[in-house]
Design a protein around this motif. Structure first.
Motif, short mmCIF file in Angstrom:
data_model
loop_
_atom_site.label_atom_id
_atom_site.label_comp_id
_atom_site.label_asym_id
_atom_site.label_seq_id
_atom_site.Cartn_x
_atom_site.Cartn_y
_atom_site.Cartn_z
N ILE A 91 -3.90 -10.68 14.37
CA ILE A 91 -3.00 -10.84 13.23
C ILE A 91 -3.80 -11.01 11.95
CG2 ILE A 91 -1.15 -12.25 12.25
CD1 ILE A 91 -0.29 -12.94 15.10
N HIS A 92 -4.92 -11.72 12.02
CA HIS A 92 -5.78 -11.86 10.85
C HIS A 92 -6.27 -10.51 10.36
CE1 HIS A 92 -6.90 -16.29 12.00
NE2 HIS A 92 -5.74 -16.20 11.37
N VAL A 93 -6.68 -9.65 11.29
CA VAL A 93 -7.17 -8.31 10.94
C VAL A 93 -6.07 -7.52 10.25
CG1 VAL A 93 -7.99 -6.11 11.88
CG2 VAL A 93 -8.88 -8.26 12.78
N PHE A 94 -4.86 -7.58 10.79
CA PHE A 94 -3.75 -6.83 10.23
C PHE A 94 -3.39 -7.33 8.84
CE2 PHE A 94 1.00 -5.87 10.29
CZ PHE A 94 0.83 -4.53 10.02
N LEU A 95 -3.34 -8.64 8.65
CA LEU A 95 -3.02 -9.20 7.34
C LEU A 95 -4.08 -8.82 6.31
CD1 LEU A 95 -1.74 -12.77 8.34
CD2 LEU A 95 -0.38 -10.88 7.42
N ALA A 96 -5.34 -8.79 6.72
CA ALA A 96 -6.42 -8.39 5.81
C ALA A 96 -6.23 -6.96 5.35
CB ALA A 96 -7.77 -8.56 6.50
N PHE A 97 -5.84 -6.09 6.27
CA PHE A 97 -5.58 -4.69 5.92
C PHE A 97 -4.41 -4.58 4.95
CE2 PHE A 97 -2.65 -1.16 6.90
CZ PHE A 97 -3.38 -0.12 6.34
N LEU A 98 -3.33 -5.28 5.24
CA LEU A 98 -2.14 -5.20 4.38
C LEU A 98 -2.45 -5.65 2.97
CD1 LEU A 98 0.55 -6.68 6.82
CD2 LEU A 98 0.29 -4.28 6.18
N LEU A 99 -3.15 -6.77 2.84
CA LEU A 99 -3.46 -7.30 1.52
C LEU A 99 -4.37 -6.35 0.74
CD1 LEU A 99 -4.05 -11.05 2.47
CD2 LEU A 99 -2.10 -10.09 1.22
N THR A 100 -5.33 -5.75 1.44
CA THR A 100 -6.24 -4.81 0.78
C THR A 100 -5.52 -3.54 0.36
OG1 THR A 100 -8.05 -5.64 2.17
CG2 THR A 100 -8.43 -3.57 1.02
N ASP A 101 -4.67 -3.03 1.22
CA ASP A 101 -3.98 -1.77 0.95
C ASP A 101 -2.91 -1.93 -0.12
OD1 ASP A 101 -4.03 0.98 1.75
OD2 ASP A 101 -2.05 0.71 2.65
N LEU A 102 -2.41 -3.14 -0.30
CA LEU A 102 -1.37 -3.37 -1.30
C LEU A 102 -1.89 -3.15 -2.73
CD1 LEU A 102 0.78 -6.46 -0.19
CD2 LEU A 102 1.62 -4.22 -0.95
N PHE A 103 -3.14 -3.47 -2.97
CA PHE A 103 -3.68 -3.36 -4.34
C PHE A 103 -3.63 -1.92 -4.87
CE2 PHE A 103 -5.50 -7.53 -3.27
CZ PHE A 103 -5.18 -8.23 -4.42
N PRO A 104 -4.19 -0.93 -4.16
CA PRO A 104 -4.09 0.44 -4.68
C PRO A 104 -2.66 0.96 -4.68
CG PRO A 104 -5.12 0.44 -2.51
CD PRO A 104 -5.05 -0.99 -2.96
N LEU A 105 -1.85 0.51 -3.72
CA LEU A 105 -0.45 0.94 -3.71
C LEU A 105 0.27 0.51 -4.98
CD1 LEU A 105 0.66 0.25 -0.02
CD2 LEU A 105 0.66 2.46 -1.16
N LEU A 106 0.00 -0.71 -5.41
CA LEU A 106 0.64 -1.22 -6.62
C LEU A 106 0.01 -0.61 -7.87
CD1 LEU A 106 0.91 -4.98 -5.59
CD2 LEU A 106 2.82 -3.41 -5.93
#
Length: 255
Positions: A91-106
């Protein structure tokens, strides 16, 4: 106790977030020279991150689930408080990916287009998986859904093949078929089965564990599953259009 859980969450996600940022940055820097615009290089970096994360988290979730005894088919209620350090790490790995990917998406939401669904997906996923790791509940469902990330290699592989001029090659077609089949198996059938187990078959047991959070997680699941159906319909439509176009190509004349 919750403050301690937040501290553990930060310590668990932090190193993986740093690795995710490094992966994205490396992909951005190593993007093909023809991708001049920052938004295109950023998309290339995000795709690199998505593929690597998809492969890694799928393997980790599969192994952690096996060790925890999650992958059993039974009509008996599951233990929705079962967890191990390995399931928490996934779950930690997944959350790290989501948080990182959110920046360029926004940041590139106007240039990329169609990012609204992905921003909604990532944000609500942070809420759902964050709740799972903070409260130690539903790790079996969380890991089962992480297996959906197995499709990332094919989804983003399609972009890579097109970017590197391989759209006319047979591998592009094979990747499209694999993408559609894997999406159907893990994201439509698999995710649907997990939702039925959590919210219908084991409703009494899961509600006793989740309490009022059931009324928050159910709409999140419905939204997420609706996205999967939408994306799957687009994948199938695109594959059929590609096959039709390929089938209409004139036969080459033999000399």
């Amino acid at each position: 106790m919750l403050d301690h859980a937040w501290t553990d969450l930060g310590r668990g996600v932090g190193p993986w977030w740093a690795a995710a940022v490094a992966t994205y940055s490396l992909g951005y820097l190593l993007a093909p020279s023809k991708l001049v615009e920052p938004e295109k290089r950023a998309y290339y970096g995000s795709s690199c991150l998505a593929i690597l994360h998809g492969v890694l988290v799928t393997i980790l979730a599969l192994m952690a689930g096996l060790d925890a005894g999650f992958w059993t088919v039974t009509w008996e209620p599951w233990n929705y408080r079962a967890q191990t350090p390995a399931t928490t790490r996934c779950i930690h790995v997944f959350l790290a990916f989501l948080l990182t990917d959110l920046f360029p998406l926004l940041y590139y939401r106007k240039q990329w287009g169609g990012t609204g669904m992905y921003i909604g997906h990532h944000t609500l996923s942070c809420v759902a998986w964050g709740d799972a790791v903070l409260n130690g509940t539903c790790h079996n469902i969380a890991l089962g859904l992480l297996l959906c990330e197995a499709t990332s290699a094919f989804v983003n592989g399609r972009y890579f093949l097109s970017t590197h001029g391989l759209k006319s090659s047979p591998i592009y077609l094979y990747n499209g078929v694999a993408m559609a089949c894997s999406f159907l198996i893990v994201r439509i059938i698999g995710m649907g089965s997990l939702g039925a187990k959590l919210f219908y078959i084991d409703a009494a047991t899961s509600s006793a564990v989740l309490g009022n959070k059931t009324y928050v997680l159910l709409p999140i699941f419905v939204f997420g599953y609706g996205l999967q159906l939408t994306w799957f319909s687009k994948i199938v439509s695109g594959l059929l259009a590609f096959l039709k176009k390929d089938g209409n190509k004139p036969e080459s004349k033999k000399i």
